[in-house]
Scaffold this motif. Structure first.
Motif, mmCIF file in Angstrom:
data_model
loop_
_atom_site.group_PDB
_atom_site.id
_atom_site.type_symbol
_atom_site.label_atom_id
_atom_site.label_comp_id
_atom_site.label_asym_id
_atom_site.label_seq_id
_atom_site.Cartn_x
_atom_site.Cartn_y
_atom_site.Cartn_z
ATOM 1 N N MET A 1 0.802 -1.387 0.144
ATOM 2 C CA MET A 1 -0.045 -0.063 -0.009
ATOM 3 C C MET A 1 0.999 1.109 0.013
ATOM 4 O O MET A 1 1.898 1.441 0.760
ATOM 5 C CB MET A 1 -0.785 -0.028 1.094
ATOM 6 C CG MET A 1 -1.748 1.121 1.517
ATOM 7 S SD MET A 1 -2.810 0.984 2.805
ATOM 8 C CE MET A 1 -3.130 2.764 3.395
ATOM 9 N N THR A 2 0.351 2.207 -0.986
ATOM 10 C CA THR A 2 1.278 3.545 -0.931
ATOM 11 C C THR A 2 0.618 4.516 -0.253
ATOM 12 O O THR A 2 -0.576 4.614 -0.495
ATOM 13 C CB THR A 2 1.560 3.938 -2.461
ATOM 14 O OG1 THR A 2 1.929 2.897 -3.255
ATOM 15 C CG2 THR A 2 2.171 5.183 -2.487
ATOM 16 N N THR A 3 1.374 5.189 0.609
ATOM 17 C CA THR A 3 0.746 6.214 1.651
ATOM 18 C C THR A 3 1.489 7.631 1.137
ATOM 19 O O THR A 3 2.610 7.650 1.512
ATOM 20 C CB THR A 3 1.020 5.903 3.065
ATOM 21 O OG1 THR A 3 0.430 4.308 3.298
ATOM 22 C CG2 THR A 3 0.180 6.679 4.206
ATOM 23 N N ASP A 4 0.742 8.503 0.696
ATOM 24 C CA ASP A 4 0.998 9.866 0.719
ATOM 25 C C ASP A 4 1.067 10.760 1.755
ATOM 26 O O ASP A 4 0.487 10.211 3.021
ATOM 27 C CB ASP A 4 0.129 10.628 -0.102
ATOM 28 C CG ASP A 4 -0.050 10.124 -1.632
ATOM 29 O OD1 ASP A 4 1.099 9.618 -2.137
ATOM 30 O OD2 ASP A 4 -1.106 9.775 -2.019
ATOM 31 N N PHE A 5 2.261 11.390 2.109
ATOM 32 C CA PHE A 5 2.397 12.045 3.099
ATOM 33 C C PHE A 5 1.293 13.148 3.417
ATOM 34 O O PHE A 5 1.162 13.808 2.389
ATOM 35 C CB PHE A 5 3.796 12.963 2.985
ATOM 36 C CG PHE A 5 4.205 13.956 4.067
ATOM 37 C CD1 PHE A 5 4.261 13.206 5.615
ATOM 38 C CD2 PHE A 5 3.895 15.164 4.342
ATOM 39 C CE1 PHE A 5 4.412 14.232 6.654
ATOM 40 C CE2 PHE A 5 4.053 16.279 5.287
ATOM 41 C CZ PHE A 5 4.148 15.398 6.490
ATOM 42 N N THR A 6 0.886 13.062 4.602
ATOM 43 C CA THR A 6 -0.307 14.096 5.275
ATOM 44 C C THR A 6 -0.013 14.529 6.408
ATOM 45 O O THR A 6 0.461 13.742 7.307
ATOM 46 C CB THR A 6 -1.590 13.162 5.074
ATOM 47 O OG1 THR A 6 -1.923 12.747 3.704
ATOM 48 C CG2 THR A 6 -2.923 14.124 5.750
ATOM 49 N N THR A 7 -0.271 15.890 6.640
ATOM 50 C CA THR A 7 -0.226 16.581 8.070
ATOM 51 C C THR A 7 -1.184 17.420 7.902
ATOM 52 O O THR A 7 -2.066 17.828 7.048
ATOM 53 C CB THR A 7 1.325 16.968 8.238
ATOM 54 O OG1 THR A 7 1.433 17.617 9.491
ATOM 55 C CG2 THR A 7 1.594 18.255 7.525
ATOM 56 N N GLY A 8 -1.454 18.158 9.214
ATOM 57 C CA GLY A 8 -2.472 19.214 9.380
ATOM 58 C C GLY A 8 -2.494 19.481 10.772
ATOM 59 O O GLY A 8 -1.884 19.030 11.548
ATOM 60 N N PHE A 9 -3.424 20.556 10.984
ATOM 61 C CA PHE A 9 -3.708 21.164 12.560
ATOM 62 C C PHE A 9 -4.952 21.721 12.229
ATOM 63 O O PHE A 9 -5.769 21.898 11.180
ATOM 64 C CB PHE A 9 -2.622 22.203 12.626
ATOM 65 C CG PHE A 9 -2.596 23.330 11.575
ATOM 66 C CD1 PHE A 9 -3.474 24.238 11.607
ATOM 67 C CD2 PHE A 9 -1.703 23.186 10.592
ATOM 68 C CE1 PHE A 9 -3.320 25.495 10.869
ATOM 69 C CE2 PHE A 9 -1.438 24.299 9.663
ATOM 70 C CZ PHE A 9 -2.291 25.197 9.818
ATOM 71 N N THR A 10 -5.463 22.252 13.608
ATOM 72 C CA THR A 10 -6.692 22.920 13.530
ATOM 73 C C THR A 10 -6.287 24.163 14.280
ATOM 74 O O THR A 10 -5.540 24.377 15.204
ATOM 75 C CB THR A 10 -7.723 22.196 14.449
ATOM 76 O OG1 THR A 10 -7.959 21.024 13.782
ATOM 77 C CG2 THR A 10 -8.943 23.049 14.738
ATOM 78 N N ALA A 11 -7.032 25.374 13.733
ATOM 79 C CA ALA A 11 -6.656 26.806 14.148
ATOM 80 C C ALA A 11 -7.965 27.576 14.364
ATOM 81 O O ALA A 11 -8.846 27.166 13.688
ATOM 82 C CB ALA A 11 -5.887 27.464 13.063
ATOM 83 N N ASP A 12 -8.012 28.393 15.415
ATOM 84 C CA ASP A 12 -9.056 29.093 15.654
ATOM 85 C C ASP A 12 -9.401 30.405 14.734
ATOM 86 O O ASP A 12 -9.371 31.593 15.228
ATOM 87 C CB ASP A 12 -9.168 29.578 17.068
ATOM 88 C CG ASP A 12 -10.363 30.243 17.612
ATOM 89 O OD1 ASP A 12 -11.448 30.060 16.952
ATOM 90 O OD2 ASP A 12 -10.389 30.945 18.665
ATOM 91 N N ARG A 13 -9.466 30.071 13.587
ATOM 92 C CA ARG A 13 -9.570 30.905 12.590
ATOM 93 C C ARG A 13 -10.841 30.562 11.453
ATOM 94 O O ARG A 13 -11.073 29.449 11.332
ATOM 95 C CB ARG A 13 -8.257 31.309 11.544
ATOM 96 C CG ARG A 13 -7.196 31.813 12.495
ATOM 97 C CD ARG A 13 -7.728 33.351 12.835
ATOM 98 N NE ARG A 13 -6.330 33.735 13.480
ATOM 99 C CZ ARG A 13 -6.228 33.812 14.834
ATOM 100 N NH1 ARG A 13 -6.841 33.402 15.653
ATOM 101 N NH2 ARG A 13 -5.388 34.641 15.394
ATOM 102 N N SER A 14 -11.124 31.358 10.620
ATOM 103 C CA SER A 14 -12.190 31.042 9.543
ATOM 104 C C SER A 14 -11.364 30.321 8.512
ATOM 105 O O SER A 14 -10.426 30.367 8.080
ATOM 106 C CB SER A 14 -13.065 32.415 8.999
ATOM 107 O OG SER A 14 -12.113 33.030 8.380
#
Length: 143
Positions: A1-14
């Motif tokens: 299985m090939t897994t693309d790199f993913t990252t992220g976050f949540t911010a208190d902005r619209s």
């Protein structure tokens, strides 16, 4: 299985604020960015010793929801890969999910690129969104 790199976050902005920050590439990615990045079809380039150099085309923009890029030319295996920034409003704020499609653990640059994208997205872009000032790779690291 090939897994693309993913990252992220949540911010208190619209979602619109997050979208606007993403499209201001020079403010969070690299001070060496030339060209435009705010309209579909725009092309921007960058040259850095700390990261690959390349040319990226904006292929998709849905205000407040998504930004998509395609790498047209680079110094390494980024050629032909794509990046997406998916934006969604949630209970804790706006969530940004970044994926570099084609950057997988089998990629030669994977570990270095993961560190670079994590710094760019989770540190610099996050700072731009939450404080108004990003931390792009400085022009001083350009060749």
């Amino acid at each position: 299985m090939t897994t693309d790199f993913t990252t992220g976050f949540t911010a208190d902005r619209s979602p619109d604020e997050v979208f606007a920050a993403i499209t201001d590439v020079r403010a969070w990615f690299s001070e060496t960015v030339t060209g435009a990045s705010a309209q579909v079809g725009d092309v921007f380039s960058f040259t850095d010793k700390a990261i690959t150099s390349g040319r990226i085309r904006v292929t998709g923009l849905v205000p407040g929801r998504r930004v998509a890029w395609h790498v047209e030319d680079s110094d390494d295996e980024w050629d032909g890969t794509a990046m997406t920034f998916d934006i969604a409003r949630g209970e804790g704020g706006t969530t940004l999910r970044f994926t570099h499609h084609g950057l997988t653990p089998a990629s030669t640059c994977y570990q270095l690129c993961v560190r670079g994208w994590t710094a760019c997205v989770n540190t610099s872009l996050h700072a731009l969104i939450t404080t108004g000032t990003g931390r792009p790779f400085p022009a001083s690291v350009a060749p």
